[in-house]
Design an enzyme around this catalytic site. Structure first.
Site, mmCIF file in Angstrom:
data_model
loop_
_atom_site.group_PDB
_atom_site.id
_atom_site.type_symbol
_atom_site.label_atom_id
_atom_site.label_comp_id
_atom_site.label_asym_id
_atom_site.label_seq_id
_atom_site.Cartn_x
_atom_site.Cartn_y
_atom_site.Cartn_z
ATOM 1 N N ASP A 51 0.849 -0.967 -0.216
ATOM 2 C CA ASP A 51 -0.056 -0.118 0.145
ATOM 3 C C ASP A 51 1.200 1.294 -0.103
ATOM 4 O O ASP A 51 1.765 2.093 0.476
ATOM 5 C CB ASP A 51 -0.899 0.306 1.156
ATOM 6 C CG ASP A 51 -1.852 0.786 1.034
ATOM 7 O OD1 ASP A 51 -2.091 1.688 0.061
ATOM 8 O OD2 ASP A 51 -2.482 1.204 2.372
ATOM 9 N N MET A 52 0.839 2.062 -0.987
ATOM 10 C CA MET A 52 1.721 3.686 -1.295
ATOM 11 C C MET A 52 0.760 4.146 0.148
ATOM 12 O O MET A 52 0.224 4.384 0.159
ATOM 13 C CB MET A 52 0.906 4.057 -2.247
ATOM 14 C CG MET A 52 1.542 2.964 -4.048
ATOM 15 S SD MET A 52 2.874 2.265 -3.555
ATOM 16 C CE MET A 52 3.894 3.559 -3.505
ATOM 17 N N TYR A 70 -1.694 10.379 -3.395
ATOM 18 C CA TYR A 70 -1.500 10.872 -3.601
ATOM 19 C C TYR A 70 -0.861 12.804 -2.978
ATOM 20 O O TYR A 70 -0.385 13.318 -3.625
ATOM 21 C CB TYR A 70 -2.921 12.000 -4.092
ATOM 22 C CG TYR A 70 -4.405 11.076 -4.340
ATOM 23 C CD1 TYR A 70 -3.998 10.428 -4.843
ATOM 24 C CD2 TYR A 70 -5.021 11.775 -4.677
ATOM 25 C CE1 TYR A 70 -5.147 9.735 -5.484
ATOM 26 C CE2 TYR A 70 -6.221 11.743 -5.802
ATOM 27 C CZ TYR A 70 -6.206 10.001 -6.171
ATOM 28 O OH TYR A 70 -7.195 9.379 -6.184
ATOM 29 N N ASP A 122 -4.108 2.777 -5.508
ATOM 30 C CA ASP A 122 -2.328 2.439 -4.594
ATOM 31 C C ASP A 122 -2.463 1.617 -3.891
ATOM 32 O O ASP A 122 -1.174 1.521 -2.806
ATOM 33 C CB ASP A 122 -2.122 3.978 -4.024
ATOM 34 C CG ASP A 122 -3.482 3.530 -2.239
ATOM 35 O OD1 ASP A 122 -3.944 2.894 -1.707
ATOM 36 O OD2 ASP A 122 -2.606 4.449 -1.767
ATOM 37 N N GLU A 123 -3.147 -0.196 -4.154
ATOM 38 C CA GLU A 123 -2.622 -1.214 -3.259
ATOM 39 C C GLU A 123 -3.072 -1.878 -4.209
ATOM 40 O O GLU A 123 -3.624 -2.363 -5.039
ATOM 41 C CB GLU A 123 -3.904 -1.288 -2.240
ATOM 42 C CG GLU A 123 -3.975 -0.418 -1.022
ATOM 43 C CD GLU A 123 -4.794 -0.692 -0.488
ATOM 44 O OE1 GLU A 123 -5.041 -0.391 0.632
ATOM 45 O OE2 GLU A 123 -5.710 -1.667 -0.688
HETATM 46 N N1 DCP Z 1 -8.821 9.205 -1.919
HETATM 47 C C1 DCP Z 1 -9.262 10.101 -2.805
HETATM 48 N N2 DCP Z 1 -10.311 10.012 -1.884
HETATM 49 C C2 DCP Z 1 -10.821 9.106 -0.170
HETATM 50 C C3 DCP Z 1 -9.904 8.458 0.053
HETATM 51 C C4 DCP Z 1 -9.022 8.418 -0.829
HETATM 52 O O1 DCP Z 1 -10.162 10.620 -3.665
HETATM 53 N N3 DCP Z 1 -11.841 9.238 0.235
HETATM 54 C C5 DCP Z 1 -7.491 8.888 -2.399
HETATM 55 C C6 DCP Z 1 -6.134 10.098 -2.173
HETATM 56 C C7 DCP Z 1 -5.378 9.020 -1.143
HETATM 57 C C8 DCP Z 1 -5.384 8.065 -2.182
HETATM 58 O O2 DCP Z 1 -6.611 7.457 -3.197
HETATM 59 O O3 DCP Z 1 -4.125 9.426 -1.366
HETATM 60 C C9 DCP Z 1 -5.065 6.615 -1.541
HETATM 61 O O4 DCP Z 1 -5.587 6.407 -0.403
HETATM 62 P P1 DCP Z 1 -5.920 5.486 0.092
HETATM 63 O O5 DCP Z 1 -6.242 5.274 1.666
HETATM 64 O O6 DCP Z 1 -4.729 4.589 0.814
HETATM 65 O O7 DCP Z 1 -4.907 6.771 1.858
HETATM 66 P P2 DCP Z 1 -3.524 7.922 0.768
HETATM 67 O O8 DCP Z 1 -2.621 6.434 0.810
HETATM 68 O O9 DCP Z 1 -3.830 8.544 1.004
HETATM 69 O O10 DCP Z 1 -2.407 7.404 3.218
HETATM 70 P P3 DCP Z 1 -2.040 5.880 3.585
HETATM 71 O O11 DCP Z 1 -0.958 6.360 3.564
HETATM 72 O O12 DCP Z 1 -3.080 6.249 5.340
HETATM 73 O O13 DCP Z 1 -2.159 4.814 2.815
#
Ligand code: DCP
Length: 604
Positions: A12-13, A17, A115-116
């Site tokens: 998982d990245m 974003y 991203d997963e």
């Molecule tokens: N995203 C979005 N709207 C949401 C949730 C996520 O547009 N309600 C987008 C922004 C995130 C990306 O999807 O960067 C990946 O979501 P993740 O839930 O994996 O969260 P992040 O990668 O941002 O953070 P983490 O490090 O906690 O995984």
């Protein structure tokens, strides 16, 4: 292969974003940042927040201005906008960069979201075992064990070191596969960083649900192993809703039925008790899961099942004139077209069905489909507009669109492998031998759902179903109920009626199948073009009825599966009580979502 011996990683990245934006503007690396969608009220809603900002209490969902109050140095990136709509191209492209690395190194990679990715490492580990490897703690610079909380790196090293030694001296080497899995994941994460610039985290376990769970334990830039012996301890501290597949109503219901908060508390329930309340397969699934057993395979799937663009128009922004509706059809069609063209070049496939979805101010949702004969912005926009025109209740002389539209989406799906098929025109022009020509990349309908939150156009996921079949199966059961009455009708082609349907609810969308009120105006000129031969039953089906028709087959297959009771975990862990006989099963087992959510406990 015994699933108990699988090793699965979820990669998982981290704050994806934000990392994508920082890659473009490296001067912000190491600084507290977030990504907001739209320049709207109070600096836009944050959809991603990096870990530096999280230390100040900044969270997803906050407004940019609120974040700045908590963290004065906070920097907000804004999602690009094209034609007044969020454009996620740069995140999709960045995601493709990551998947390129994963796919180049591993055979079994499943894209779980933008991203997963799940990676099944089992075979790679077997190959690794062929040549002796002397691993030391230095090979595990960011590895943690799920059963232990460590405050310092020295503590972490001590615990992981001891575990490595235990694994080596264990004659059965039960955990050695996990050691090798962790070693491979350290390497692939490093490679992802080197080749894309992005950091990621990972979970490593015996199945997808456990890998997903433990991946979040030590974010960012770390990986966590969940060993079998730590499952009880971890589940004693895991709220039911943290488990994938139990996050929504299903999890609420489980908590309510069994009066539990965490997964560990479910261990005291016998298989019989779980099955009495949840049905045979759901109960069996949960019984095994709380013991760390889950069998959903990693399926190598990397392509989106549909490509869609949608936008919310809340309150005063709702589309209340024909001009606005037309203009947004054009904007969304343009986005879908651009992405389809890119997809065609990259993946050598073509979409064959266009679907328009819209929600009105009166909260009705409609979805209609029509065939795609060519990729063309104007054609997509015109088809979409012709469909929407039917739902406009204002006189045709007026330029008012009523009821106004609050969400509009255009999607393209039902992809054909264009390498193996003839031209798209061929596919729709002749009835003969169509079943040979149509090589669908998928069998099930699953239109991507766009996020419905205001100001948030979240990336669609490509997951067909979460890795918890019994939990999703009630939904499929629901589909089945809608179609089983129509079994007879499926044997004859639907009649065409060009008169627009007066009904506009989503229910009528499905009941249309019964009444044959096929109301899509965007019918191709030649009447023959409207039929596609179903590859499953060889019946000619109206192209825009194809998704529903395929749902019907899907639902039937599911029911066949359920009737056969092919649910695997029961064979892995011996139930405490013999399985019920077939006729007993039919009485007691109910796989519908309603039944699962609403059923009263018989046994607690
Ligand atoms: N995203 C979005 N709207 C949401 C949730 C996520 O547009 N309600 C987008 C922004 C995130 C990306 O999807 O960067 C990946 O979501 P993740 O839930 O994996 O969260 P992040 O990668 O941002 O953070 P983490 O490090 O906690 O995984």
């Amino acid at each position: 292969m015994n699933v108990d011996h699988r090793v699965i990683a979820l990669i998982d990245m981290d704050c994806f974003y934000v990392q994508v934006e920082q890659r473009l503007q490296p001067e912000f690396l190491g600084k507290p940042c977030g990504v907001a969608q739209y320049y709207t009220w109070k600096g836009g809603g944050l959809i991603a927040v990096n870990y530096e900002a999280r230390d100040f209490g900044v969270k997803r969902g906050m407004r940019g201005e609120q974040a700045k109050e908590l963290c004065p140095d906070f920097h907000v990136f804004h999602v690009q906008e094209v034609n007044g709509k969020a454009n996620l191209t740069r995140y999709r492209d960045a995601s493709a960069d990551v998947f390129r690395v994963l796919n180049a190194n591993y055979k079994l990679v499943e894209k779980a979201s933008i991203d997963e990715a799940y990676v099944d490492l089992t075979e790679d580990i077997q190959r690794l075992k062929e040549s002796p490897l002397k691993l030391t703690i230095d090979d595990f610079p960011s590895t943690h064990l799920a059963g232990f909380t460590t405050k310092t790196n020295d503590e972490r090293i001590e615990i992981v070191n001891k575990w490595l030694k235990d694994c080596e001296s264990d004659d059965e080497k039960r955990n050695y596969d996990l050691v090798l899995g962790a070693y491979l994941v350290e390497k692939i994460r490093k490679k992802v960083k080197e080749e894309t610039g992005f950091f990621c985290s990972a979970g490593i376990a015996r199945n997808k649900i456990l890998a997903k769970l433990c991946c979040g334990f030590n974010k960012p830039r770390k990986q966590t192993i969940l060993t079998h012996s730590d499952i009880d301890h971890v589940f004693d501290n895991t709220p039911v809703q943290k488990i994938q597949g139990l996050g929504g109503k299903a999890g609420d219901r489980v908590m309510e039925l069994f009066k539990v908060d965490n997964m560990g508390q479910l261990r005291k329930y016998s298989l019989d008790a779980l099955q009495a309340s949840l049905g045979e397969s759901n109960g069996c699934w949960l019984y095994n899961l709380v013991r760390g057993i889950e069998t959903t395979p990693v399926s190598s799937r990397n392509l989106y099942k549909s490509i869609s663009a949608s936008k919310n128009f809340p309150g005063k922004t709702s589309l209340d004139t024909t001009e606005k509706v037309r203009s947004w059809c054009q904007n969304l069609a343009e986005e879908v077209f651009n992405r389809l063209e890119k997809d065609r070049a990259e993946n050598k496939r073509r979409a064959k069905l266009l679907t328009v979805t819209c929600t009105s101010a009166t909260n009705e949702t409609i979805a209609r489909s029509c065939p795609i004969n060519e990729y063309s912005i104007d054609r997509f926009a015109n088809d979409a507009y012709r469909i929407l025109k039917q739902f406009n209740k204002s006189p045709s002389t007026s330029n008012i669109y009523s009821p106004a539209i609050t969400n509009l989406g255009i999607g393209a799906g039902k992809f054909l492998d264009s390498v193996n098929s003839r031209s798209i025109a061929d596919l729709f022009s002749k009835q003969t031998n169509k079943s040979e020509q149509i090589i669908s990349t998928e069998n099930t309908i699953n239109w991507q759902e766009e996020d419905e939150d205001e100001d948030n156009e979240q990336e669609e996921t490509i997951t067909e179903k979460p890795p918890s079949p019994p939990v999703i199966s009630p939904v499929k059961g629901d589909f089945f109920r809608k179609f089983q009455k129509n079994d007879e009708q499926m044997k004859t082609p639907a009649k065409i009626e060009t008169k627009p349907s007066s009904s506009s609810s989503i229910t009528s969308f499905f009941s249309r199948y019964t009444t044959n009120e096929n109301s899509c105006n965007s019918i191709p000129e030649q009447s023959d073009d409207r039929y596609i031969t179903c590859t499953k039953c060889n019946k000619p089906i109206l192209a825009w009825d194809m998704p529903e028709h395929e749902d019907f087959h899907y639902a039937r297959e599911l029911q066949k599966e359920e009737n056969k009771n092919t649910f695997q975990p029961a064979t892995i862990i011996k139930p405490t009580k013999p399985m019920k006989r077939k006729n007993e099963k039919q009485q007691n087992d109910n796989h519908t979502l309603d039944a699962f959510i609403n059923k009263k406990p018989k046994n607690q």
